[in-house]
Motif scaffolding. Structure first.
Motif, PDB file in Angstrom:
ATOM      1  N   UNK A  52     -14.327  30.571   0.229  1.00  0.00           N
ATOM      2  CA  UNK A  52     -13.150  29.282   0.210  1.00  0.00           C
ATOM      3  C   UNK A  52     -14.117  27.922   0.055  1.00  0.00           C
ATOM      4  N   UNK A  53     -12.647  27.012  -0.467  1.00  0.00           N
ATOM      5  CA  UNK A  53     -13.559  25.414  -0.838  1.00  0.00           C
ATOM      6  C   UNK A  53     -14.207  25.025   0.426  1.00  0.00           C
ATOM      7  N   UNK A  81     -14.023  21.804   0.743  1.00  0.00           N
ATOM      8  CA  UNK A  81     -13.160  20.736   1.400  1.00  0.00           C
ATOM      9  C   UNK A  81     -12.198  21.446   2.008  1.00  0.00           C
ATOM     10  N   UNK A  82     -12.253  22.190   1.921  1.00  0.00           N
ATOM     11  CA  UNK A  82     -11.342  23.012   3.261  1.00  0.00           C
ATOM     12  C   UNK A  82     -11.722  22.809   4.648  1.00  0.00           C
ATOM     13  N   UNK A  83     -13.057  23.969   4.517  1.00  0.00           N
ATOM     14  CA  UNK A  83     -13.941  24.313   6.007  1.00  0.00           C
ATOM     15  C   UNK A  83     -13.989  22.741   6.769  1.00  0.00           C
ATOM     16  N   UNK A  84     -14.167  21.427   6.128  1.00  0.00           N
ATOM     17  CA  UNK A  84     -13.692  20.560   7.215  1.00  0.00           C
ATOM     18  C   UNK A  84     -12.525  20.081   7.903  1.00  0.00           C
ATOM     19  N   UNK A  85     -11.782  20.405   6.877  1.00  0.00           N
ATOM     20  CA  UNK A  85     -10.387  20.157   7.860  1.00  0.00           C
ATOM     21  C   UNK A  85     -10.213  21.117   8.085  1.00  0.00           C
ATOM     22  N   UNK A  86      -8.790  20.881   9.016  1.00  0.00           N
ATOM     23  CA  UNK A  86      -8.257  21.784   9.950  1.00  0.00           C
ATOM     24  C   UNK A  86      -6.767  22.042   9.837  1.00  0.00           C
ATOM     25  N   UNK A  87      -6.572  21.102   9.151  1.00  0.00           N
ATOM     26  CA  UNK A  87      -5.093  21.229   8.732  1.00  0.00           C
ATOM     27  C   UNK A  87      -4.469  22.281   7.476  1.00  0.00           C
ATOM     28  N   UNK A  88      -3.426  22.485   8.218  1.00  0.00           N
ATOM     29  CA  UNK A  88      -3.066  24.043   7.218  1.00  0.00           C
ATOM     30  C   UNK A  88      -2.246  23.689   5.742  1.00  0.00           C
ATOM     31  N   UNK A  89      -2.006  22.307   5.279  1.00  0.00           N
ATOM     32  CA  UNK A  89      -1.478  22.121   4.373  1.00  0.00           C
ATOM     33  C   UNK A  89      -2.948  21.896   2.961  1.00  0.00           C
ATOM     34  N   UNK A 143      -8.736  29.379  -3.872  1.00  0.00           N
ATOM     35  CA  UNK A 143     -10.035  29.975  -3.654  1.00  0.00           C
ATOM     36  C   UNK A 143     -10.310  30.709  -4.768  1.00  0.00           C
ATOM     37  N   UNK A 144     -12.153  30.431  -4.832  1.00  0.00           N
ATOM     38  CA  UNK A 144     -12.664  31.443  -5.889  1.00  0.00           C
ATOM     39  C   UNK A 144     -13.247  32.791  -6.110  1.00  0.00           C
ATOM     40  N   UNK A 145     -12.957  33.701  -7.369  1.00  0.00           N
ATOM     41  CA  UNK A 145     -13.180  35.437  -6.916  1.00  0.00           C
ATOM     42  C   UNK A 145     -13.991  35.293  -7.967  1.00  0.00           C
ATOM     43  N   UNK A 146     -14.698  35.492  -7.523  1.00  0.00           N
ATOM     44  CA  UNK A 146     -16.098  36.378  -8.741  1.00  0.00           C
ATOM     45  C   UNK A 146     -16.814  37.703  -8.171  1.00  0.00           C
ATOM     46  N   UNK A 147     -16.645  37.960  -9.843  1.00  0.00           N
ATOM     47  CA  UNK A 147     -16.287  39.704  -9.573  1.00  0.00           C
ATOM     48  C   UNK A 147     -17.915  39.731  -9.691  1.00  0.00           C
TER      49      UNK A 147
END
Length: 130
Positions: free
Chosen positions: A102-103, A105-113, A120-124
Protein backbone atom coordinates in the motif's frame (compact mmCIF):
# COMPACT_ATOMS: atom_id res chain seq x y z
CA UNK A 1 -7.38 68.38 -117.56
CA UNK A 2 -9.47 70.51 -115.50
CA UNK A 3 -9.29 70.91 -111.81
CA UNK A 4 -12.85 69.64 -111.32
CA UNK A 5 -12.01 66.27 -112.89
CA UNK A 6 -8.78 65.72 -111.05
CA UNK A 7 -8.71 63.46 -108.02
CA UNK A 8 -7.84 64.78 -104.65
CA UNK A 9 -4.41 63.68 -103.55
CA UNK A 10 -4.37 60.77 -101.11
CA UNK A 11 -1.58 60.71 -98.61
CA UNK A 12 -0.36 57.70 -96.66
CA UNK A 13 -0.69 59.65 -93.41
CA UNK A 14 -4.35 60.36 -94.14
CA UNK A 15 -5.10 56.67 -94.77
CA UNK A 16 -3.31 55.66 -91.56
CA UNK A 17 -5.29 58.23 -89.59
CA UNK A 18 -8.55 56.70 -90.88
CA UNK A 19 -7.42 53.11 -90.13
CA UNK A 20 -5.93 53.88 -86.71
CA UNK A 21 -9.22 53.61 -84.73
CA UNK A 22 -10.04 50.25 -86.36
CA UNK A 23 -6.54 48.91 -85.69
CA UNK A 24 -6.69 50.09 -82.07
CA UNK A 25 -10.11 48.46 -81.60
CA UNK A 26 -8.87 45.18 -83.11
CA UNK A 27 -5.78 45.26 -80.87
CA UNK A 28 -7.94 45.87 -77.81
CA UNK A 29 -10.24 42.93 -78.64
CA UNK A 30 -7.24 40.67 -79.30
CA UNK A 31 -5.66 41.61 -75.97
CA UNK A 32 -8.92 40.99 -74.08
CA UNK A 33 -9.31 37.63 -75.85
CA UNK A 34 -5.77 36.56 -74.99
CA UNK A 35 -6.26 37.56 -71.35
CA UNK A 36 -9.57 35.67 -71.18
CA UNK A 37 -8.08 32.48 -72.67
CA UNK A 38 -5.06 32.72 -70.38
CA UNK A 39 -7.25 33.10 -67.29
CA UNK A 40 -9.39 30.10 -68.31
CA UNK A 41 -6.28 27.97 -68.85
CA UNK A 42 -5.02 28.94 -65.38
CA UNK A 43 -8.41 28.08 -63.82
CA UNK A 44 -8.45 24.66 -65.50
CA UNK A 45 -4.85 24.01 -64.41
CA UNK A 46 -5.70 24.97 -60.82
CA UNK A 47 -8.71 22.64 -60.99
CA UNK A 48 -6.47 19.74 -61.98
CA UNK A 49 -4.04 20.58 -59.17
CA UNK A 50 -6.90 20.74 -56.65
CA UNK A 51 -8.26 17.41 -57.86
CA UNK A 52 -4.83 15.79 -57.50
CA UNK A 53 -4.40 17.25 -54.00
CA UNK A 54 -7.83 15.96 -52.95
CA UNK A 55 -6.97 12.50 -54.29
CA UNK A 56 -3.69 12.52 -52.40
CA UNK A 57 -5.51 13.66 -49.26
CA UNK A 58 -7.99 10.78 -49.55
CA UNK A 59 -5.12 8.34 -50.12
CA UNK A 60 -3.22 9.63 -47.09
CA UNK A 61 -6.37 9.48 -44.95
CA UNK A 62 -6.92 5.84 -45.95
CA UNK A 63 -3.26 5.06 -45.17
CA UNK A 64 -3.58 6.81 -41.79
CA UNK A 65 -6.72 4.81 -40.96
CA UNK A 66 -4.96 1.58 -41.98
CA UNK A 67 -1.97 2.42 -39.79
CA UNK A 68 -4.24 3.24 -36.82
CA UNK A 69 -5.94 -0.13 -37.22
CA UNK A 70 -2.56 -1.87 -37.45
CA UNK A 71 -1.37 -0.06 -34.30
CA UNK A 72 -4.52 -1.05 -32.42
CA UNK A 73 -4.02 -4.65 -33.53
CA UNK A 74 -0.36 -4.65 -32.45
CA UNK A 75 -1.21 -3.12 -29.05
CA UNK A 76 -4.00 -5.63 -28.31
CA UNK A 77 -3.39 -7.24 -24.88
CA UNK A 78 -4.06 -10.76 -26.17
CA UNK A 79 -1.44 -10.35 -28.91
CA UNK A 80 1.11 -8.85 -26.52
CA UNK A 81 0.60 -11.74 -24.09
CA UNK A 82 1.00 -14.31 -26.90
CA UNK A 83 4.23 -12.62 -28.12
CA UNK A 84 5.56 -12.49 -24.55
CA UNK A 85 4.90 -16.20 -24.05
CA UNK A 86 5.91 -17.55 -27.46
CA UNK A 87 8.73 -15.30 -28.62
CA UNK A 88 10.19 -13.96 -25.37
CA UNK A 89 9.61 -17.02 -23.18
CA UNK A 90 7.85 -15.04 -20.47
CA UNK A 91 5.22 -16.43 -18.12
CA UNK A 92 2.81 -15.06 -15.54
CA UNK A 93 4.36 -15.06 -12.04
CA UNK A 94 3.14 -17.59 -9.50
CA UNK A 95 0.66 -16.40 -6.87
CA UNK A 96 3.29 -16.03 -4.09
CA UNK A 97 5.66 -14.07 -6.31
CA UNK A 98 3.39 -11.01 -6.39
CA UNK A 99 3.28 -8.79 -3.31
CA UNK A 100 0.99 -5.76 -3.01
CA UNK A 101 2.31 -2.82 -1.00
CA UNK A 102 0.00 0.00 0.00
CA UNK A 103 1.10 3.58 -0.62
CA UNK A 104 2.38 5.28 2.55
CA UNK A 105 0.25 8.37 1.89
CA UNK A 106 -2.88 6.25 2.23
CA UNK A 107 -1.91 4.70 5.60
CA UNK A 108 -2.45 7.99 7.46
CA UNK A 109 -5.68 8.86 5.67
CA UNK A 110 -8.89 7.02 6.43
CA UNK A 111 -11.05 8.34 3.62
CA UNK A 112 -12.15 5.95 0.92
CA UNK A 113 -11.44 8.55 -1.74
CA UNK A 114 -7.75 8.74 -0.82
CA UNK A 115 -7.47 4.93 -0.88
CA UNK A 116 -9.05 4.61 -4.30
CA UNK A 117 -6.83 7.37 -5.75
CA UNK A 118 -3.54 5.85 -4.53
CA UNK A 119 -2.07 3.16 -6.79
CA UNK A 120 -1.03 -0.18 -5.33
CA UNK A 121 2.51 -1.36 -6.05
CA UNK A 122 3.03 -4.92 -7.24
CA UNK A 123 6.43 -6.55 -6.91
CA UNK A 124 7.38 -9.85 -8.53
CA UNK A 125 10.23 -11.88 -7.03
CA UNK A 126 13.13 -12.90 -9.21
CA UNK A 127 14.02 -16.49 -9.56
CA UNK A 128 10.51 -17.84 -9.65
CA UNK A 129 9.45 -18.58 -13.09
CA UNK A 130 8.45 -20.85 -15.73
Amino acid sequence: MSKALSRPSVSVAGVLMHLLPAVMLFTLFAAVGILHVTSRVLVVDMGYRLSNAEGESRSLTRENDRLKLELATLKAPARLERVAREQLGMAMPKGGAVVSIADERVKGSSTAQARSAAPAVRVAERGTGR
